[in-house]
Write an enzyme that holds these catalytic residues in place. Structure first.
Site, PDB file in Angstrom:
ATOM      1  N   LYS A 202       5.057  -2.543  -5.588  1.00 54.15           N
ATOM      2  CA  LYS A 202       3.755  -2.850  -6.215  1.00 54.15           C
ATOM      3  C   LYS A 202       3.795  -2.489  -7.701  1.00 54.15           C
ATOM      4  CE  LYS A 202       1.654  -2.028  -1.795  1.00 54.15           C
ATOM      5  NZ  LYS A 202       0.433  -2.068  -1.042  1.00 54.15           N
TER       6      LYS A 202
ATOM      7  N   SER B  46       1.723   0.067   6.546  1.00 52.41           N
ATOM      8  CA  SER B  46       1.915   1.484   6.855  1.00 52.41           C
ATOM      9  C   SER B  46       3.145   1.762   7.719  1.00 52.41           C
ATOM     10  CB  SER B  46       0.645   2.069   7.488  1.00 52.41           C
ATOM     11  OG  SER B  46      -0.442   1.968   6.577  1.00 52.41           O
TER      12      SER B  46
ATOM     13  N   GLU C 150       1.401  -9.172   7.766  1.00 50.18           N
ATOM     14  CA  GLU C 150       0.830  -7.955   7.201  1.00 50.18           C
ATOM     15  C   GLU C 150      -0.676  -7.931   7.455  1.00 50.18           C
ATOM     16  OE1 GLU C 150       3.514  -6.064   4.072  1.00 50.18           O
ATOM     17  OE2 GLU C 150       2.095  -7.336   3.032  1.00 50.18           O
TER      18      GLU C 150
ATOM     19  N   GLY D 215      -1.496   0.095   3.295  1.00 47.50           N
ATOM     20  CA  GLY D 215      -1.884   1.239   2.479  1.00 47.50           C
ATOM     21  C   GLY D 215      -2.965   2.111   3.089  1.00 47.50           C
TER      22      GLY D 215
ATOM     23  N   HIS E 186       1.128 -12.155  -1.117  1.00 48.11           N
ATOM     24  CA  HIS E 186       0.721 -10.823  -0.640  1.00 48.11           C
ATOM     25  C   HIS E 186      -0.800 -10.747  -0.614  1.00 48.11           C
ATOM     26  CE1 HIS E 186       0.170  -6.489  -0.495  1.00 48.11           C
ATOM     27  NE2 HIS E 186       1.415  -6.411  -0.048  1.00 48.11           N
TER      28      HIS E 186
ATOM     29  N   ASN F 261       8.297  -3.008  -1.168  1.00 51.42           N
ATOM     30  CA  ASN F 261       7.395  -3.571  -2.171  1.00 51.42           C
ATOM     31  C   ASN F 261       6.861  -2.407  -3.007  1.00 51.42           C
ATOM     32  OD1 ASN F 261       5.389  -4.797  -3.644  1.00 51.42           O
ATOM     33  ND2 ASN F 261       4.012  -5.145  -1.901  1.00 51.42           N
TER      34      ASN F 261
ATOM     35  N   GLU G  99      -2.782  -8.565  -1.525  1.00 52.85           N
ATOM     36  CA  GLU G  99      -3.389  -8.068  -2.776  1.00 52.85           C
ATOM     37  C   GLU G  99      -3.501  -9.189  -3.795  1.00 52.85           C
ATOM     38  OE1 GLU G  99      -0.753  -4.733  -3.268  1.00 52.85           O
ATOM     39  OE2 GLU G  99      -1.667  -3.804  -1.505  1.00 52.85           O
TER      40      GLU G  99
HETATM   41  C1  PEP Z   1       2.724  -3.772   1.414  1.00 51.01           C
HETATM   42  O1  PEP Z   1       2.353  -3.529   0.285  1.00 51.01           O
HETATM   43  O2  PEP Z   1       3.216  -4.870   1.640  1.00 51.01           O
HETATM   44  C2  PEP Z   1       2.580  -2.750   2.447  1.00 51.01           C
HETATM   45  C3  PEP Z   1       2.867  -3.053   3.675  1.00 51.01           C
HETATM   46  O3  PEP Z   1       2.135  -1.501   2.031  1.00 51.01           O
HETATM   47  P1  PEP Z   1       2.113  -0.147   2.916  1.00 51.01           P
HETATM   48  O4  PEP Z   1       3.448  -0.023   3.592  1.00 51.01           O
HETATM   49  O5  PEP Z   1       1.864   0.939   1.931  1.00 51.01           O
HETATM   50  O6  PEP Z   1       1.010  -0.293   3.923  1.00 51.01           O
END
Ligand code: PEP
Length: 255
Positions: free
Chosen positions: A11, A213, A167, A173, A95, A9, A97
């Site tokens: 973003k 992460s 998630e 992040g 997601h 992803n 976000e």
């Molecule tokens: C994501 O944006 O779905 C995500 C898991 O980000 P990160 O791997 O940076 O935590």
């Protein structure tokens, strides 16, 4: 056997040139990988360019959002048909976000999933609890809410096509990854919900990715968990080296 799926992803990162450079490197480094489904999800502005760059490769393209209407006076939105037209096979829906900053709800997630499925796109449906919810002991309650309400009126045939991404918001992040045990516990719970919503057979075929992460160093332990069927990768998908290593490490896991 559920085939592991690793999706990046991106973003709101990368220009066309940066994105093209990244996928050229991924294509070069990952062309031999057959036992993993590989997906990159760049911003809308890059989709057409990357579809060209990845044509005939083993790397598929996904979008990060979709609107549920097919067309019309919906300024700023993009439909499933348009995503298919530009070369997408997947779309990330719900997601955290988008839930946090753009008012995404289980109801809009459900409409988007239905529109994606109707048009032949594979939805990657994100679910997961915040830190406050985890600390209040509400993780399972939140997962049940996201999964049950996101999947209202999805047929068993369509359910076989979906992907769920667990998630935990506190791990996205932040550099703070869920432990393999925490991930497995949540994934097992989600699979149990899928048994109740659909049936044992369907639930056993739906892939559940972990996201939060994920890095090369934690990929192997996470992917070894019986109910973890892949990863949705944010930060580490922005560099060819780390994403390549994650895909390769996942490819070495034998369950
Ligand atoms: C994501 O944006 O779905 C995500 C898991 O980000 P990160 O791997 O940076 O935590």
């Amino acid at each position: 056997m559920r085939k592991i799926i690793i999706a990046g992803n991106w973003k709101m990162y990368k220009t066309i040139k940066d994105g093209q450079e990244l996928v050229v490197a991924l294509r070069r480094d990952l062309y031999q990988i057959e036992n993993i489904d590989i997906v990159v999800c760049p911003p809308f502005t890059l989709l057409a360019y990357l579809a060209d760059a990845l044509e005939t490769s083993n790397i598929k393209i996904g979008a990060q959002n979709v609107y549920w209407q097919e067309e019309g006076a919906f300024t700023g939105e993009v439909s499933s048909k348009m995503l298919l037209d530009v070369g997408c096979s997947y779309v990330i829906i719900g997601h955290s976000e988008r839930r946090q900053f753009f008012g995404e709800t289980n109801e809009t997630v459900n409409k988007k999933i239905k529109a994606a499925l109707k048009n032949g796109l594979i939805p990657i449906i994100c679910v997961g609890e915040t830190l406050v919810e985890r600390e209040a002991g509400e993780t399972f309650k939140v997962l049940e809410d996201h999964v049950r309400n996101g999947l209202v009126d999805i047929s068993t045939d369509d359910a076989l096509k979906i992907i769920i991404a667990y998630e935990p918001v506190w791990a996205i992040g932040t550099g703070r990854t869920a432990s393999p045990q925490q991930a497995q516990e949540a994934h097992k719970y989600i699979r149990g919900l899928l048994v109740k919503i659909f049936n044992e057979d369907v639930a056993s075929q739906i892939r559940i990715q972990y996201g939060g992460s994920v890095k090369p160093e934690n990929t192997e332990e996470l992917m070894k968990q019986p109910d973890v069927d892949g990863a949705l990768v944010g930060g580490a998908s922005l560099k060819a080296d780390s994403f390549t290593e994650i895909v390769k490490k996942a490819g070495e896991v034998v369950k």
